[in-house]
Design an enzyme around this catalytic site. Structure first.
Site, PDB file in Angstrom:
ATOM      1  N   HIS A   1      46.369  38.501 -18.940  1.00  0.00           N
ATOM      2  CA  HIS A   1      47.450  38.998 -19.809  1.00  0.00           C
ATOM      3  C   HIS A   1      47.002  40.234 -20.603  1.00  0.00           C
ATOM      4  O   HIS A   1      47.392  40.414 -21.757  1.00  0.00           O
ATOM      5  CB  HIS A   1      47.929  37.914 -20.778  1.00  0.00           C
TER       6      HIS A   1
ATOM      7  N   ASN B   1      55.259  31.235 -20.332  1.00  0.00           N
ATOM      8  CA  ASN B   1      55.428  32.197 -19.247  1.00  0.00           C
ATOM      9  C   ASN B   1      56.902  32.296 -18.869  1.00  0.00           C
ATOM     10  O   ASN B   1      57.719  31.499 -19.325  1.00  0.00           O
ATOM     11  CB  ASN B   1      54.641  31.753 -18.011  1.00  0.00           C
TER      12      ASN B   1
HETATM   13 FE1  HDE Z   1      46.702  31.453 -20.665  1.00  0.00          FE
HETATM   14  N1  HDE Z   1      45.119  32.467 -21.447  1.00  0.00           N
HETATM   15  N2  HDE Z   1      45.447  30.151 -19.801  1.00  0.00           N
HETATM   16  N3  HDE Z   1      48.279  30.531 -19.721  1.00  0.00           N
HETATM   17  N4  HDE Z   1      47.988  32.768 -21.448  1.00  0.00           N
HETATM   18  C1  HDE Z   1      45.196  33.584 -22.169  1.00  0.00           C
HETATM   19  O1  HDE Z   1      44.033  34.025 -24.151  1.00  0.00           O
HETATM   20  C2  HDE Z   1      44.159  29.985 -20.138  1.00  0.00           C
HETATM   21  C3  HDE Z   1      48.191  29.431 -18.913  1.00  0.00           C
HETATM   22  C4  HDE Z   1      49.349  32.695 -21.440  1.00  0.00           C
HETATM   23  O2  HDE Z   1      50.136  37.710 -25.248  1.00  0.00           O
HETATM   24  C5  HDE Z   1      43.872  33.969 -22.758  1.00  0.00           C
HETATM   25  O3  HDE Z   1      44.406  35.560 -25.778  1.00  0.00           O
HETATM   26  C6  HDE Z   1      43.612  28.837 -19.466  1.00  0.00           C
HETATM   27  C7  HDE Z   1      49.491  28.849 -18.712  1.00  0.00           C
HETATM   28  C8  HDE Z   1      49.900  33.828 -22.128  1.00  0.00           C
HETATM   29  O4  HDE Z   1      48.141  37.482 -26.105  1.00  0.00           O
HETATM   30  C9  HDE Z   1      42.951  32.815 -22.334  1.00  0.00           C
HETATM   31  C10 HDE Z   1      44.636  28.336 -18.694  1.00  0.00           C
HETATM   32  C11 HDE Z   1      50.352  29.632 -19.423  1.00  0.00           C
HETATM   33  C12 HDE Z   1      48.805  34.569 -22.568  1.00  0.00           C
HETATM   34  C13 HDE Z   1      43.878  31.968 -21.510  1.00  0.00           C
HETATM   35  C14 HDE Z   1      45.780  29.163 -18.920  1.00  0.00           C
HETATM   36  C15 HDE Z   1      49.575  30.672 -20.044  1.00  0.00           C
HETATM   37  C16 HDE Z   1      47.622  33.877 -22.141  1.00  0.00           C
HETATM   38  C17 HDE Z   1      43.385  35.340 -22.417  1.00  0.00           C
HETATM   39  C18 HDE Z   1      44.605  27.173 -17.747  1.00  0.00           C
HETATM   40  C19 HDE Z   1      51.872  29.485 -19.551  1.00  0.00           C
HETATM   41  C20 HDE Z   1      48.836  35.891 -23.311  1.00  0.00           C
HETATM   42  C21 HDE Z   1      43.626  36.195 -23.652  1.00  0.00           C
HETATM   43  C22 HDE Z   1      44.263  25.955 -18.345  1.00  0.00           C
HETATM   44  C23 HDE Z   1      52.284  28.263 -20.178  1.00  0.00           C
HETATM   45  C24 HDE Z   1      48.942  35.730 -24.780  1.00  0.00           C
HETATM   46  C25 HDE Z   1      44.069  35.277 -24.656  1.00  0.00           C
HETATM   47  C26 HDE Z   1      49.089  37.079 -25.426  1.00  0.00           C
HETATM   48  C27 HDE Z   1      46.312  34.290 -22.416  1.00  0.00           C
HETATM   49  C28 HDE Z   1      43.439  30.822 -20.968  1.00  0.00           C
HETATM   50  C29 HDE Z   1      47.008  28.946 -18.256  1.00  0.00           C
HETATM   51  C30 HDE Z   1      50.188  31.682 -20.850  1.00  0.00           C
HETATM   52  C31 HDE Z   1      41.697  33.220 -21.585  1.00  0.00           C
HETATM   53  C32 HDE Z   1      42.184  28.332 -19.574  1.00  0.00           C
HETATM   54  C33 HDE Z   1      49.821  27.592 -17.896  1.00  0.00           C
HETATM   55  C34 HDE Z   1      51.368  34.152 -22.332  1.00  0.00           C
HETATM   56  O5  HDE Z   1      42.484  32.094 -23.442  1.00  0.00           O
END
Ligand code: HDE
Length: 709
Positions: free
Chosen positions: A88, A161
């Protein structure tokens, strides 16, 4: 700034934005940070006499180390970047509010749902997932839809999402998924696209991704803009009321102007013409006062429903169809303020799924549980220390008080004598105390079980809902899904990956698999992948999953590109502008030169764009307002011919006056194309209101149907 109360007053002291003033915590002095002050100074406040030349010995001599102004300036510059988000990375944010319709106190004690009409301030960041920070907005990808609610009981982050399911069921696989999706590690490309071997290698070996693959190969992954896409919390969460009763919930954001996507050929071209298309769209809408709006809807259910439902509600690769469990609208989200500074707000905002407030709780979805660890960890790395919650965009807007202190960039340290608890200091010196009655309490769910690494059997069905998504799409949408599977898999160099993917698709739908196989030129159909559990073919279509079958019936919020020349019919233009305004549609003038044209009545029409820089892919519909001479001149320009042929290929509605004939002919169309299909509307024969009325269908898809057959 003290940590024990009066957070509102304190925060104003370090606010960015309209004030554009920085006041040192506790100090009285104002310091301009954006050049609005009388004098340029160093960070230390020393007035600068010369910001053009370094300090040097002699006119042509070496630079001197004692030049503190230069060293401070260049050092700061060298440190301007922070690590981009690992996923992201590319995103855009805006401020607004969430307005609650009616108290939901029977279901949750969460503050934003406590009173009718209550407005909770929010910051929303939209994003793509796979691309790096500088990638194009129109990548085929999931979009992030992350909302920070600044409630009166702390910050709640709903980090969702635009697609309601995910690729994997357990957080353990997230690094693998993302490694596979992002650029390949040896060569560093391709970025911002899944059309490469590593992604499809992984996807074809992980059958639980089947449902999500259907969504990302659909038009959902190429939204027209953030304003026209849905958002989902994805996981099942839990709401808890004052009495401690829990209710399961799935969160839905629904855009009030309806859903809309672009077609792939258009997406590719938009990325070239305006890689910032989505962020520009959001910026323009907000700054023009057309505030983007979504309705928040909840799917609420209890344990009985969860037990009855055919899939595990903790499995993030599954939805609960709206037809099975209706979405209850509870409030609206309005984005009404752009950021004052991109870095300070959009880049530094730190969303964390573990940021919940009393009344909102987690479930044991194994993906959510993993996320609750990951987001805090990632912010520590990205923002460089444990004090990122003190940045204005991350700070709560309610009072806060705790004994955490020090660390890099600590701006808010306890102002009390005691910095520990328990303590026997009285009153203000003792600092804050816990609140057993109103403090956050986790839902007391009973947990039992052996400690094991295990995927529950209830997660074993990987294909049934993928098929349900497929049967819920109309013919055009299915065509797009087939095309994108074919396109992406054609980019894989290794044939066995293509074959393995087609083998998996046979479990979704035989016709889908066969058409993709044909598109790939596979000589033989592979055996279907052995599924962990036999897929069901009896799940009924869910009409809510189709974008095209649920059109908004309105053209509001969209943009018409008007290609205009000298001598263009002034009356037709005025009538078009009026009809567009009536429908709340933006009209953008595209001319041979940006200086504009002289219309038929001699008035000067100013242009926003020059034709070479404004292909028709940037518009939802187009109009050609050309005089015969103007059209002749335009027809010599490839960009003008492409303007027309692309609009035709992308099934757009095309309005025109009779003068456009020469340009149409140069683009390979009849001089009067209205006989071809009803997507062409002669503004010489019909009033512009008729054109706008037809545009409410958004696209004239029958044109594509005719081409496909
Ligand atoms: Fe994320 N995800 N994600 N994700 N995600 C990040 O956090 C992570 C997942 C989502 O505008 C990171 O700040 C793991 C699902 C958004 O700043 C990080 C897993 C969904 C955003 C991270 C998921 C999301 C992130 C990277 C699997 C939808 C952007 C930078 C378990 C429900 C937020 C940060 C923004 C961002 C980890 C799966 C949505 C690395 C470990 C499912 C919208 O922490």
């Amino acid at each position: 700034m003290t940590a024990n109360g009066d957070g509102d007053r304190d925060r104003q002291q370090v606010r960015y934005g309209d004030q554009q003033v920085f006041r040192a915590p506790g100090g009285e002095t104002h310091q301009s940070v954006n050049g609005t002050g009388e004098r340029l100074t160093t960070q230390q406040g020393v007035p600068v006499s010369d910001d053009q030349n370094t300090l040097r010995a002699g006119g042509r001599g070496p630079a001197l180390l004692e030049d503190f102004h230069f060293r401070e300036k260049i050092t700061h510059f060298d440190h301007e970047r922070i690590p981009e988000r690992v996923v992201h990375a590319r995103g855009f944010g805006a401020h607004g509010y969430f307005e609650n319709y009616a108290p939901l106190t029977d279901i949750t004690r969460a503050d934003p749902f406590s009173e009718a009409g209550l407005r909770t301030p929010v910051f929303v960041r939209f994003s793509t997932v796979a691309g790096n920070k500088g990638s194009g907005d129109l990548a085929r990808d999931v979009r992030g839809f992350a909302t920070k609610f600044y409630t009166r009981e702390g910050n709640w982050d709903l980090v969702g999402n635009n697609i309601p399911v995910f690729f994997i069921q357990d957080a353990m696989k997230f690094p693998d998924l993302i490694h596979a999706a992002k650029q390949e590690p040896d060569r560093g490309f391709p970025q911002a696209q899944t059309a490469h071997d590593n992604f499809w290698d992984f996807a074809s070996l992980v059958p639980e991704s089947a449902h999500m693959l259907m969504w990302i190969m659909s038009d959902r992954a190429i939204p027209r803009s953030f304003r026209f896409m849905e958002g989902f919390g994805v996981h099942t969460f839990r709401l808890v009321n004052e009495a401690g009763r829990g209710t399961y919930v799935k969160f839905h954001w629904k855009p009030t102007m309806g859903l809309q996507s672009v077609v792939w050929n258009e997406a590719v071209k938009i990325n070239g013409a305006d890689p910032d298309f989505h962020r520009r769209d959001l910026w323009d809408a907000i700054t023009q006062g057309a505030y983007p709006e979504w309705e928040l809807g909840l799917q609420l259910f209890d344990d009985d429903f969860a037990d009855r439902f055919e899939f595990d509600v903790l499995d993030p690769t599954k939805i609960i169809p709206e037809e099975v469990l209706p979405v209850r609208p509870v409030g609206r989200l309005v984005l009404d303020r752009v950021v004052a500074n991109f870095f300070a707000e959009t880049e530094q905002v730190a969303f964390c799924t573990q940021n919940v407030v009393p009344g909102i709780d987690f479930t044991n979805d194994p993906l959510l549980q993993g996320r609750n660890f990951s987001y805090l960890d990632t912010q520590l790395k990205r923002l460089g220390g444990p004090n990122f919650a003190q940045l204005p965009v991350n700070a709560p807007k309610c009072p806060f008080a705790h004994f955490q202190q020090d660390g890099h960039m600590a701006m808010v340290n306890p102002g009390t004598r005691a910095n520990y608890e328990p303590n026997s200091w009285q009153g203000a010196e003792g600092g804050p105390r816990e609140d057993p009655d109103h403090g956050y309490r986790s839902y007391p769910e009973e947990i039992a079980g052996a400690k094991r690494r295990l995927r529950a059997d209830s997660f074993a069905d990987h294909y049934s809902q993928a098929r349900q998504f497929w049967v819920s799409q109309n013919d055009i949408e299915r065509r797009h899904i087939v095309d994108s599977f074919t396109f992406e898999l054609s980019k894989c160099e290794r044939e066995e990956i293509r074959i393995r993917m087609v083998a998996g698709l046979r479990n979704v739908d035989e016709e889908l698999a066969a058409t993709v196989a044909e598109g790939l030129g596979l000589l033989e159909m592979p055996e279907a992948t052995e599924p962990a559990r036999a897929p069901r073919a009896d799940l009924p279509p869910s009409p809510a999953l189709s974008i095209l079958e649920r059109g908004p019936g309105s053209f509001a919020g969209r943009k018409i590109g008007v290609l205009i020349t000298n001598g263009a019919d002034a009356e037709a233009l005025a009538a078009l502008r009026a009809a567009a305004a009536e429908e709340q549609v933006t009209v953008e003038i595209v001319a041979p030169a940006v200086g504009g044209v002289d219309a038929s009545d001699g008035t000067r029409v100013r242009a926003k764009q020059q034709v070479d820089g404004a292909p028709s892919v940037l518009y939802d519909a187009v109009v050609i307002l050309a005089s015969p001479g103007g059209a002749r001149a335009l027809s010599a320009r490839p960009a003008a011919r492409d303007f027309v042929t692309d609009a035709v290929a992308h099934c757009k509605f095309i309005g025109y006056t009779s003068g456009a004939a020469v340009l149409f002919e140069a683009a390979g169309l009849p001089a009067d194309p209205s006989d071809l299909d009803e997507g062409f509307v002669s503004l010489t024969d019909y009033p512009p209101a008729e054109f706008i009325a037809r545009c409410r269908q958004l696209r004239y898809w029958d044109r594509q149907r005719a081409a496909v057959v």
